[in-house]
Design an enzyme around this catalytic site. Structure first.
Site, PDB file in Angstrom:
ATOM      1  N   GLU A  91     -12.368   5.471  -5.567  1.00 25.97           N
ATOM      2  CA  GLU A  91     -11.294   5.047  -4.654  1.00 25.97           C
ATOM      3  C   GLU A  91     -11.303   5.783  -3.317  1.00 25.97           C
ATOM      4  OE1 GLU A  91      -7.495   4.728  -6.540  1.00 25.97           O
ATOM      5  OE2 GLU A  91      -6.455   4.448  -4.648  1.00 25.97           O
ATOM      6  N   LYS A 141       7.299   1.690 -10.071  1.00 25.35           N
ATOM      7  CA  LYS A 141       5.981   2.028 -10.609  1.00 25.35           C
ATOM      8  C   LYS A 141       5.844   3.540 -10.678  1.00 25.35           C
ATOM      9  CE  LYS A 141       1.053   1.951  -9.724  1.00 25.35           C
ATOM     10  NZ  LYS A 141      -0.105   1.438  -9.029  1.00 25.35           N
TER      11      LYS A 141
HETATM   12  C1  LIG Z   1      -5.180   7.507 -11.927  1.00 25.88           C
HETATM   13  C2  LIG Z   1      -6.375   6.979 -12.128  1.00 25.88           C
HETATM   14  O1  LIG Z   1      -6.733   5.739 -11.630  1.00 25.88           O
HETATM   15  C3  LIG Z   1      -6.044   5.129 -10.567  1.00 25.88           C
HETATM   16  C4  LIG Z   1      -7.057   4.429  -9.772  1.00 25.88           C
HETATM   17  C5  LIG Z   1      -7.449   3.151 -10.084  1.00 25.88           C
HETATM   18  C6  LIG Z   1      -6.713   2.391 -10.996  1.00 25.88           C
HETATM   19  C7  LIG Z   1      -5.562   2.867 -11.539  1.00 25.88           C
HETATM   20  C8  LIG Z   1      -4.784   2.077 -12.520  1.00 25.88           C
HETATM   21  O2  LIG Z   1      -5.121   0.897 -12.753  1.00 25.88           O
HETATM   22  O3  LIG Z   1      -3.835   2.586 -13.107  1.00 25.88           O
HETATM   23  C9  LIG Z   1      -5.001   4.168 -11.128  1.00 25.88           C
HETATM   24  O4  LIG Z   1      -4.038   3.886 -10.171  1.00 25.88           O
HETATM   25  C10 LIG Z   1      -7.420   7.684 -12.876  1.00 25.88           C
HETATM   26  O5  LIG Z   1      -8.543   7.213 -12.941  1.00 25.88           O
HETATM   27  O6  LIG Z   1      -7.122   8.774 -13.404  1.00 25.88           O
END
Ligand SMILES: C=C(O[C@H]1C=CC=C(C(=O)O)[C@@H]1O)C(=O)O
Length: 406
Positions: A195, A145
């Site tokens: 988050e 990932k």
């Molecule tokens: C990197 C970001 O989100 C992260 C946090 C929640 C969900 C995410 C996703 O689904 O990719 C990302 O990991 C952003 O909002 O810039």
């Protein structure tokens, strides 16, 4: 949720007089911490957690009882964290913040921000080609990932009214962790992160990682479809599981007990749905400093990838621009090592005429480049809305610029 402090109620005859180039704000649940003035600033490397914790503790023990330190740790471990010890700290309850907002908004100049120029540091073609390059790496290496992001610079005709942007953020998002931090005299980092990396109070720790996303929809019917699609998506469930596995691995050695739900739940922001898991633990040693754990969780695979080191080097290679404070962590700690730290997303670095926005998306082998680009667009909306802009405003300007450059 673990913070039980006395709240100071505002004087209804006074407004808070929040000044974004000088004061910090951190909102979590029903509590908002607001500071006034800077007593001192200090920096610390973050590649040595013990040194980081010692530096913060040394600075705080010199201060009167009850003093907090506010800080931001960059994404990159070779860069420095910035901290502020404020002159005055007040804890407000949400209703008090709402009345302040009302009073403040009635006095603020609500002029629309006229945008003059848009520059993508990673444009659509580059972003999609990075996603394809990452997919190639998944098949050839141990990489599982990687979080790829874009940054976009907006230039405005008039100075940005940062206090107005903050009040819009507070109004538009009921949930989330609102923050405003003056990085220096010219730059403020502001946003509303959904988050929570880590909250610690005494022996209790709580982390709420998010990964796996779908944009909100306009109708209730569409919303139900989006929620169902996200919850049942193998791609998103995998993206999420990678994060939870890693967080659990880091937290376990610190904890006597750690509760990790078997399935994620759904969490919404004003613009997105996310897969979410709350990890709740009880520490072996309640005196462990929050940054001791937080700096080991950071950067989590929600912002970097798996394995961390490999993902990190590929990010540097594929994104070409430093993320600086974006996808770092921001928060506060007290003299007992308690505090709250959230990830630096859904935010912008605001200067006098310029705003730099950031949005990333977790990429796995089942990712589709066009959908990932759309996801990052949807994530940009939080800050765009707060700046009084729509996605189409910046898309039009950026298309015009690209045509002119052909
Ligand atoms: C990197 C970001 O989100 C992260 C946090 C929640 C969900 C995410 C996703 O689904 O990719 C990302 O990991 C952003 O909002 O810039």
């Amino acid at each position: 949720m673990y913070m039980k402090h006395a709240f100071e109620m505002p004087d209804p005859n006074k407004t808070l007089n929040f000044q974004s180039q000088r004061d910090c704000l951190f909102m979590s649940g029903e509590q908002c911490i607001v500071t006034q003035g800077v007593k001192s600033r200090f920096t610390s490397p973050i590649n040595n957690t013990q040194q980081l914790v010692e530096t913060v503790q040394q600075q705080l023990t010199k201060q009167p009882e009850g003093t907090l330190a506010f800080g931001v740790l960059p994404f990159c471990k070779t860069q420095q964290a910035h901290f502020i010890i404020p002159n005055k700290t007040t804890r407000w309850e949400r209703p008090a913040i709402s009345s302040w907002l009302k009073a403040e908004l009635s006095t603020l100049n609500k002029k629309v921000n006229h945008i003059e120029a848009v520059t993508y540091l990673q444009n659509q073609a580059q972003f999609k080609s990075s996603v394809n390059a990452a997919k190639q790496l998944f098949s050839e290496t141990t990489l599982e990932k990687i979080v790829l992001s874009k940054q976009v610079d907006l230039t405005f005709k008039d100075p940005i009214n940062k206090e107005l942007v903050l009040s819009q953020l507070l109004q538009q998002s009921r949930n989330g962790y609102h923050f405003s931090f003056p990085v220096n005299d010219h730059r403020t980092l502001m946003g509303v992160s959904p988050e929570l990396l880590l909250a610690k109070h005494g022996p209790h720790v709580l982390s709420n990682p998010l990964a796996g996303s779908i944009p909100r929809a306009a109708s209730a019917e569409q919303e139900a479809k989006h929620k169902k699609a996200l919850f049942n998506s193998h791609k998103d469930r995998f993206e999420h599981a990678v994060v939870i596995e890693d967080m659990e691995k880091v937290l376990t050695p610190f904890c006597n007990t750690l509760d990790v739900p078997l399935e994620p739940s759904l969490l919404s922001t004003a613009t997105m749905w996310h897969l979410s898991t709350e990890l709740k633990g009880e520490l072996q040693n309640q005196h462990t400093h929050i940054l001791d754990i937080a700096n080991k969780l950071h950067p989590s695979p929600a912002l970097c990838g798996k394995p961390t080191q490999a993902a990190y080097s590929h990010i540097l290679d594929l994104e070409k621009h430093s993320r600086d404070l974006f996808s770092g962590i921001i928060g506060w700690c007290d003299q007992h090592g308690n505090g709250e730290w959230v990830v630096v997303i859904r935010c912008a670095q605001l200067e006098k005429y310029q705003a730099r926005l950031f949005a990333g998306a977790g990429i796995v082998s089942a990712s589709e480049p066009a959908l990932e680009w759309q996801e990052t667009d949807a994530k940009l909306k939080t800050m765009l809305n707060a700046l009084g802009l729509e996605l189409k405003d910046i898309q039009q300007l950026s298309n015009l610029k690209e045509k002119a450059e052909l």
